[in-house]
Design a protein around this motif. Structure first.
Motif, PDB file in Angstrom:
ATOM      1  N   VAL A 114       1.029  -1.024  -0.174  1.00  0.00           N
ATOM      2  CA  VAL A 114       0.075  -0.050  -0.035  1.00  0.00           C
ATOM      3  C   VAL A 114       0.795   1.166   0.052  1.00  0.00           C
ATOM      4  CG1 VAL A 114      -0.733   0.190   2.758  1.00  0.00           C
ATOM      5  CG2 VAL A 114      -2.187   0.888   0.618  1.00  0.00           C
ATOM      6  N   LYS A 155     -12.350  -1.527   4.111  1.00  0.00           N
ATOM      7  CA  LYS A 155     -11.721  -2.618   3.608  1.00  0.00           C
ATOM      8  C   LYS A 155     -12.625  -3.028   2.626  1.00  0.00           C
ATOM      9  CE  LYS A 155      -9.488  -6.913   5.536  1.00  0.00           C
ATOM     10  NZ  LYS A 155      -8.334  -7.479   4.858  1.00  0.00           N
ATOM     11  N   TYR A 175      -5.113  -4.574   1.867  1.00  0.00           N
ATOM     12  CA  TYR A 175      -4.989  -3.033   1.794  1.00  0.00           C
ATOM     13  C   TYR A 175      -5.455  -2.463   1.005  1.00  0.00           C
ATOM     14  CZ  TYR A 175      -2.840  -2.420   6.452  1.00  0.00           C
ATOM     15  OH  TYR A 175      -2.778  -2.659   8.014  1.00  0.00           O
ATOM     16  N   GLY A 177      -9.124  -1.078  -1.377  1.00  0.00           N
ATOM     17  CA  GLY A 177     -10.419  -0.616  -1.003  1.00  0.00           C
ATOM     18  C   GLY A 177     -11.463  -0.551  -1.546  1.00  0.00           C
ATOM     19  N   ASP A 205     -10.074   6.168   5.210  1.00  0.00           N
ATOM     20  CA  ASP A 205     -10.980   5.392   5.532  1.00  0.00           C
ATOM     21  C   ASP A 205     -11.297   7.213   6.962  1.00  0.00           C
ATOM     22  OD1 ASP A 205      -9.479   4.889   8.516  1.00  0.00           O
ATOM     23  OD2 ASP A 205      -9.948   2.776   7.951  1.00  0.00           O
ATOM     24  N   TYR A 211      -5.818   3.145   1.470  1.00  0.00           N
ATOM     25  CA  TYR A 211      -6.374   2.032   0.607  1.00  0.00           C
ATOM     26  C   TYR A 211      -5.902   1.969  -0.771  1.00  0.00           C
ATOM     27  CZ  TYR A 211      -9.102   0.601   5.075  1.00  0.00           C
ATOM     28  OH  TYR A 211      -9.406   0.441   6.209  1.00  0.00           O
ATOM     29  N   CYS A 213      -7.058   0.844  -4.122  1.00  0.00           N
ATOM     30  CA  CYS A 213      -8.624   1.417  -5.115  1.00  0.00           C
ATOM     31  C   CYS A 213      -8.478   0.794  -6.291  1.00  0.00           C
ATOM     32  CB  CYS A 213      -9.627   2.754  -4.269  1.00  0.00           C
ATOM     33  SG  CYS A 213      -9.939   2.810  -2.887  1.00  0.00           S
TER      34      CYS A 213
END
Ligand SMILES: Nc1ncnc2c1ncn2[C@@H]1O[C@H](COP(=O)(O)OP(=O)(O)O)[C@@H](O)[C@H]1O
Ligand SMILES: CC(=O)N[C@@H](CCC(=O)OP(=O)(O)O)C(=O)O
Length: 314
Positions: A114, A155, A175, A177, A205, A211, A213
């Motif tokens: 991450v 998560k 991690y 997202g 978050d 996160y 994505c």
């Protein structure tokens, strides 16, 4: 009557060339004139463009992409860029001797991964695209989903079922997202100021946890939240292809489900089409999957009669 001065950047010599009625200049003028109805159709539209990691690997093509984005902006479109960078993350992980793997098209993301994803996406790639747009004469600001809580994520909770045994289990991808909310305020503020937002798909978050994505998913969520007129997903194929390799120029969301069931659509095209279908259901006018490697892909899609890829609508 006061004659308006020529822009200082254009030398007089260029003007005299442009005025000469050569066949080449005539052809340029015809092209511009033919584009008029399309330019008028798209003026004022919000168009979210997902620019994938494969499409940006060639430096000359990247600068051309930035020029086309600036041209869209100059024609009254409000482009919002959401970028990926999967191959570039993989290359950096390789240099750091960190192994990486994918499950269902998503990168398994531990604490080291991450950090690398955030550094590559928000640092090098995001700032590079913003800088190319500036070089091409536009104004851009690079953001990640962490800026102003633009992409609120959690998560990913995903259950997969083994087709053989029928047993379901929860996937733990670390991690990765799942996008919960897109705060569009900062995007609209930038657009209103004439600035092109360039967004990296890193979410956060409420506690500040980062996160990773998927960029297609992030582009779809942002397009949905903006109720964009169009979502353009630039990829490395002409569009959605039949089993015989023919391009589907247009698909309804129902036809997409059929093509998934009969095995025409597989691999990375599945999450891409899920994104397109969800965006259309969320109120986006149309989603288009097109070849980001093609020269002037954006202009072909928006300003010519044929379009360039596969259009998905409700
Ligand atoms: N029906 C289909 N039409 C086009 N591409 C398909 C189809 N089914 C599977 N694919 C695959 O999906 C890939 C695009 O997804 P992906 O590699 O994840 O793209 P990107 O890296 O641009 O996000 C294509 O290169 C192709 O291999
Ligand atoms: C969770 C997840 O898989 N994140 C992606 C984010 C970048 C991305 O999606 O880039 P492309 O669009 O270039 O593939 C990744 O780590 O590769």
């Amino acid at each position: 009557f006061i004659a308006s001065p020529r822009p200082a950047a254009l030398p007089t010599q260029r003007r005299s060339l442009a005025l000469s009625n050569t066949a080449a200049n005539q052809a340029v003028a015809e092209v511009l004139s033919d584009a008029l109805p399309y330019i008028m159709e798209h003026t004022g539209e919000t168009i979210v463009i997902k620019y994938g990691g494969h499409a940006m690997e060639d430096a000359a093509a990247s600068l051309q992409f930035a020029k086309d984005v600036v041209l869209l902006k100059s024609c009254g479109v409000n482009p919002v860029i959401v970028h990926g960078g999967g191959p570039q993350i993989a290359a950096m992980l390789g240099r750091l001797n960190i192994e990486t793997s994918f499950v269902e098209g998503l990168r398994v993301t531990d604490t080291d991964t991450v950090d690398v994803a955030e550094m590559v996406l928000c640092g090098k790639i995001n700032k590079g695209i913003a800088s190319s747009i500036k070089q091409a004469g536009g104004r851009a600001i690079g953001l990640s989903g962490k800026d102003d809580n633009l992409i609120l994520a959690d998560k990913l909770q995903k259950v997969i079922t083994d087709p053989g045994t029928g047993i379901s289990k929860m996937l733990d991808l670390g991690y990765v997202g799942e996008i919960k909310k897109v705060n569009t305020k900062i995007i609209s503020d930038l657009v209103a100021a004439g600035i092109i937002p360039v967004i990296a798909p890193i979410g956060v978050d409420e506690r500040g946890q980062t996160y990773n994505c998927n960029a297609d998913t992030a582009a779809g969520a942002i397009a949905g939240a903006l109720k964009a007129n169009r979502l353009l997903l630039l990829t490395d194929v002409k569009g959605v292809l039949s089993k015989e390799g023919e391009l589907f120029e247009e698909l309804t969301t129902e036809r997409v489900s059929e093509l998934m069931r009969d095995g025409t659509i597989t691999g990375g095209m599945i999450p891409k089409l899920n994104t397109a279908v969800n965006a259309v259901k969320a109120g986006v006018g149309a989603a288009i999957i097109l070849d980001g490697r093609a020269r002037h892909a954006l202009l072909l899609e928006l300003y010519t009669s044929g379009g360039a890829g596969t259009l998905i609508k409700g």
